[in-house]
Design a protein around this motif. Structure first.
Motif, PDB file in Angstrom:
ATOM      1  N   SER A 118       0.855  -1.180   0.000  1.00 19.84           N
ATOM      2  CA  SER A 118       0.000   0.000   0.000  1.00 19.84           C
ATOM      3  C   SER A 118       0.886   1.222   0.000  1.00 19.84           C
ATOM      4  CB  SER A 118      -0.879   0.014   1.258  1.00 19.84           C
ATOM      5  OG  SER A 118      -0.068   0.169   2.400  1.00 19.84           O
ATOM      6  N   ARG A 119       0.270   2.402  -0.171  1.00 23.16           N
ATOM      7  CA  ARG A 119       1.073   3.617  -0.216  1.00 23.16           C
ATOM      8  C   ARG A 119       1.844   3.809   1.070  1.00 23.16           C
ATOM      9  NH1 ARG A 119      -1.078   9.794  -1.248  1.00 23.16           N
ATOM     10  NH2 ARG A 119       0.885  10.821  -0.819  1.00 23.16           N
ATOM     11  N   GLU A 143     -10.677   6.245  -8.082  1.00 22.29           N
ATOM     12  CA  GLU A 143      -9.380   6.788  -7.673  1.00 22.29           C
ATOM     13  C   GLU A 143      -8.985   7.985  -8.525  1.00 22.29           C
ATOM     14  OE1 GLU A 143      -7.016   3.236  -7.943  1.00 22.29           O
ATOM     15  OE2 GLU A 143      -7.068   2.930  -5.760  1.00 22.29           O
ATOM     16  N   PHE A 176     -11.068  10.924  -7.379  1.00 20.91           N
ATOM     17  CA  PHE A 176     -10.540  11.473  -6.125  1.00 20.91           C
ATOM     18  C   PHE A 176      -9.290  12.307  -6.392  1.00 20.91           C
ATOM     19  CE2 PHE A 176     -12.448   7.848  -3.360  1.00 20.91           C
ATOM     20  CZ  PHE A 176     -13.642   8.553  -3.274  1.00 20.91           C
ATOM     21  N   ALA A 177      -8.418  11.799  -7.271  1.00 15.00           N
ATOM     22  CA  ALA A 177      -7.210  12.552  -7.603  1.00 15.00           C
ATOM     23  C   ALA A 177      -7.546  13.878  -8.262  1.00 15.00           C
ATOM     24  CB  ALA A 177      -6.314  11.716  -8.518  1.00 15.00           C
ATOM     25  N   MET A 207      -3.781   9.405   6.362  1.00  9.22           N
ATOM     26  CA  MET A 207      -4.155  10.354   5.322  1.00  9.22           C
ATOM     27  C   MET A 207      -3.890  11.785   5.762  1.00  9.22           C
ATOM     28  SD  MET A 207      -7.788   8.542   4.257  1.00  9.22           S
ATOM     29  CE  MET A 207      -8.308   9.939   3.265  1.00  9.22           C
ATOM     30  N   GLU A 228      -6.934  14.367  -0.477  1.00  7.94           N
ATOM     31  CA  GLU A 228      -7.995  13.729  -1.249  1.00  7.94           C
ATOM     32  C   GLU A 228      -8.502  12.479  -0.546  1.00  7.94           C
ATOM     33  OE1 GLU A 228      -5.461  10.978  -4.327  1.00  7.94           O
ATOM     34  OE2 GLU A 228      -5.330  13.157  -4.564  1.00  7.94           O
ATOM     35  N   GLN A 280      -9.660   8.556  -0.322  1.00  7.49           N
ATOM     36  CA  GLN A 280      -8.942   7.373  -0.786  1.00  7.49           C
ATOM     37  C   GLN A 280      -9.870   6.180  -0.844  1.00  7.49           C
ATOM     38  OE1 GLN A 280      -5.294   6.495   1.248  1.00  7.49           O
ATOM     39  NE2 GLN A 280      -4.518   8.584   1.117  1.00  7.49           N
ATOM     40  N   ILE A 319     -10.065   2.106  -0.206  1.00  6.35           N
ATOM     41  CA  ILE A 319      -9.394   1.086   0.604  1.00  6.35           C
ATOM     42  C   ILE A 319     -10.077  -0.257   0.363  1.00  6.35           C
ATOM     43  CG2 ILE A 319      -8.887   0.339   2.958  1.00  6.35           C
ATOM     44  CD1 ILE A 319      -8.945   3.279   3.746  1.00  6.35           C
ATOM     45  N   SER A 370     -12.595   9.299   3.734  1.00 10.31           N
ATOM     46  CA  SER A 370     -11.997  10.639   3.849  1.00 10.31           C
ATOM     47  C   SER A 370     -12.072  11.084   5.298  1.00 10.31           C
ATOM     48  CB  SER A 370     -12.720  11.651   2.955  1.00 10.31           C
ATOM     49  OG  SER A 370     -14.023  11.901   3.424  1.00 10.31           O
TER      50      SER A 370
END
Length: 647
Positions: free
Chosen positions: A11-12, A396, A399-400, A450, A455, A457, A459, A471
């Protein structure tokens, strides 16, 4: 560290965490990792330290502190930055970072090489950097970097420093085993027994009789703000969806079913499987000799037993499977053999195969009508997965681009829910009875990583099946509350702190009396207040090292004292002070316990290896030169511990 990265880059934030720590050949105590490359120049307000010719920037150090805190919060979700710094996290993180830079500079000075090709090879081992053909893709690599908000140079610097350490530290840790002459006294120390008397001088017996002034209370609160800091709270907005969201779009059409049947015609055509027994020989001659015995009437099992082998029996073997496990030549020979017969020895991947066909099973062709329902399920599962993947990618992307959960929930007919303000562990301080939904076990760790103004995300709750749009709806940063809200608690803690000061004075008075010849009980009785009685404690040094058991601190102190002496020991949390008097020391003898000696020898070897590595790191720091910007470090510490926020 490299294997660590591969495990955690799912994951990030998992990737950020993986790039923040290095675990190298058992010497993690000495090293840390960074996600930046540092900068050059003189030591100034923009740097926390200078190592050789390189300077460690404030931004780089702050990033590593953040990553270190995230790692600690995996085991302690309520830990905040103030408590992390107060517990030594800032100093430890900076030392690990300096060690990395020092080893890298030391390696460069002494001709140790880390080539671009070596770094390239490690980069290619990262996940998500290969294209559809399985080979490294520059485009995929750049997307990988963008997703982590990193640059290629940061990754390269990170791997370069790790590779220097991997080459230097293992060599430094190599050493000869510790000799018995060194190990035996050490092992005997573990059997040493000590006993003495312990008394507690509690703070409660010395509490002040007058309340504090406002100035005293404010000063105490400012000095101890980290103790009263409330962890960060966040309210999380979320909306769930699963595969049912695309259900109506995934139905298989008659044409899709027909096309699938045609494309996989071989799967549904008539086929043949075999039940076989086989032996594999290194030479053709050995295989032919065994075949002769089979033709003479011996069973495959008997032939195998004579040769000290074991026949392999398999059922339902297809031509494709046998081709894959042996060779095409073996498969052709075996499938041309009738039931009850043995195929001629044929060369395969492991040698010469001798295969007996025990049974032949004919499988009739399956017409389209009989498999339509089966094919429809397969197609629908594939379409659902594809449509769900497209939807998650679209969300995604939205959201970006700045879309909110409310926007995407409305577009997809979903309901948005919002939690109350929760701690990272899911507790609601406003309602102790509150229990978060089970999905919060997956949502909260990500939500607390976050950016509060970032923004939304997406999951995965159940990989590939259930998702949550998440969020941060609201938040309160970790900070000490206004003193008016916790005044009673602060007054209580102030009183204990003052009582602890007086208890310390009393304990030191008792200590002097014991050193002057009085027994501990007599010295305690001479104080003007009534105190708990004296206890006798006893134990061996091995008790200190016993897993799962924690030796009482006063007994542990006895092993740092001389016989007949007395010492004071803080009981912790302003609870009071112990007075410890060591009465007896009985030496141990490990000469009759070879297992204990052997275990200590192995333990000492490990300690020596760590010591060698630590000494090398110290030498590297000395040789390349290290200087710290104490003013900048002090400012960072004050800011992160919220000392300026206490009121």
């Amino acid at each position: 560290m490299i294997s660590f990265i591969r495990k955690l880059l799912g994951s990030r934030w998992g990737a950020m965490f993986a790039l923040a720590f290095v675990v190298l050949v058992g010497f993690a105590f000495a090293l840390g990792d960074v996600t930046g490359s540092g900068s050059f120049g003189g030591l100034g307000q923009g740097h926390v330290a200078k190592v050789g010719k390189k300077s460690i920037g404030l931004g780089e150090f702050q990033d590593l502190l953040d990553n270190s805190l995230r790692a600690e919060r995996r085991d302690n979700p309520t830990l905040d930055m103030a408590k992390f710094v107060e517990s030594g996290g800032l100093d430890g993180t900076l030392d690990r970072l300096i060690n990395r830079y020092a080893l890298s500079a030391f390696g460069e000075e002494h001709g140790i090489a880390v080539s671009k090709r070596l770094v390239d090879s490690e980069i290619r081992k990262l996940p998500n950097v290969n294209g559809p053909d399985g080979k490294f893709s520059e485009q995929a690599f750049q997307a990988f970097l963008q997703g982590l908000d990193l640059t290629e140079q940061m990754i390269r610097d990170d791997f370069t420093q790790n590779l220097y350490a991997q080459q230097i530290l293992p060599v430094a840790g190599v050493g000869a085993p510790a000799p018995n002459s060194l190990v035996l006294p050490y092992a005997s120390l573990l059997l040493e027994r000590r006993s003495g008397d312990v008394a507690l001088v509690p703070s409660q017996a010395f509490l002040p009789t007058t309340p504090p002034t406002d100035a005293q209370l404010q000063a105490f609160y400012r000095a101890n703000s980290a103790r009263f800091t409330i962890p960060e709270k966040r309210a999380i907005s979320y909306a769930f969806f699963d595969a049912s969201i695309v259900e109506g779009k995934a139905d298989a059409t008659p044409q899709e079913i027909a096309d699938y049947y045609k494309a996989n015609a071989k799967q549904y055509a008539a086929s043949q499987t075999l039940d076989i027994s086989q032996l594999v020989f290194p030479t053709e001659a050995a295989a032919k000799a065994a075949l002769a015995k089979l033709n003479a009437g011996q069973s495959m099992a008997a032939v195998a037993s004579e040769l000290g082998l074991s026949a392999t029996n398999s059922s339902g073997v297809t031509r494709e499977a046998l081709t894959s496990s042996a060779s095409k030549a073996v498969a052709d020979a075996v499938f041309a053999t009738a039931a009850g017969k043995t195929a001629a020895p044929t060369r395969g991947g492991l040698g010469w195969y001798l295969v007996k066909v025990n049974a032949v099973k004919q499988i009739a062709a399956r017409p389209l009508a009989s498999v339509s329902a089966e094919i429809a399920k397969t197609i629908e599962a594939e379409k659902r997965a594809e449509l769900l993947s497209d939807l998650t990618s679209e969300i995604e992307d939205e959201f970006a681009g700045g879309a909110t959960i409310a926007d995407m929930a409305k577009a997809n007919g979903l309901k948005v829910e919002t939690t109350p303000k929760l701690f990272a562990n899911g507790q609601n301080p406003a309602s102790p009875a509150y229990r978060p939904i089970p999905e919060m076990q997956r949502i909260l760790p990500a939500a607390f990583e976050m950016e509060t103004d970032g923004e939304a995300q997406l999951i995965e709750i159940v990989p590939g099946e259930k998702f949550a749009m998440v969020s941060v709806a609201d938040f309160e940063e970790a900070a000490p509350p206004p003193i008016a809200e916790v005044r009673d608690i602060v007054v209580q803690q102030w009183a204990l702190a003052e009582g602890s000061k007086r208890a310390k004075t009393a304990a030191e008075q008792v200590q002097r009396a014991v050193l002057g010849g009085k027994s501990l009980a007599e010295a305690m009785a001479s104080l003007p207040v009534k105190l708990p009685g004296v206890e006798t404690v006893s134990g061996t040094r091995m008790d200190l090292n016993r897993e799962g058991q924690q030796m009482p601190p006063p007994l542990a102190m006895m092993f740092a004292m001389k016989k007949g002496t007395a010492k004071t020991l803080d009981a912790g949390r302003n609870q009071g002070w112990f007075v410890v008097h060591l009465n007896e020391v009985i030496k141990g003898d490990a000469s009759k316990d070879p297992q204990l000696v052997a275990a200590r020898q192995q333990e000492m070897l490990s300690l020596l290896q760590q010591e060698y590595a630590a000494q090398l790191i110290n030498a590297a720091r000395t040789e390349v030169g290290v200087s710290k910007n104490e003013s900048a470090i002090k400012d960072i510490r004050r800011r992160l511990t919220n000392q300026d926020a206490a009121q």
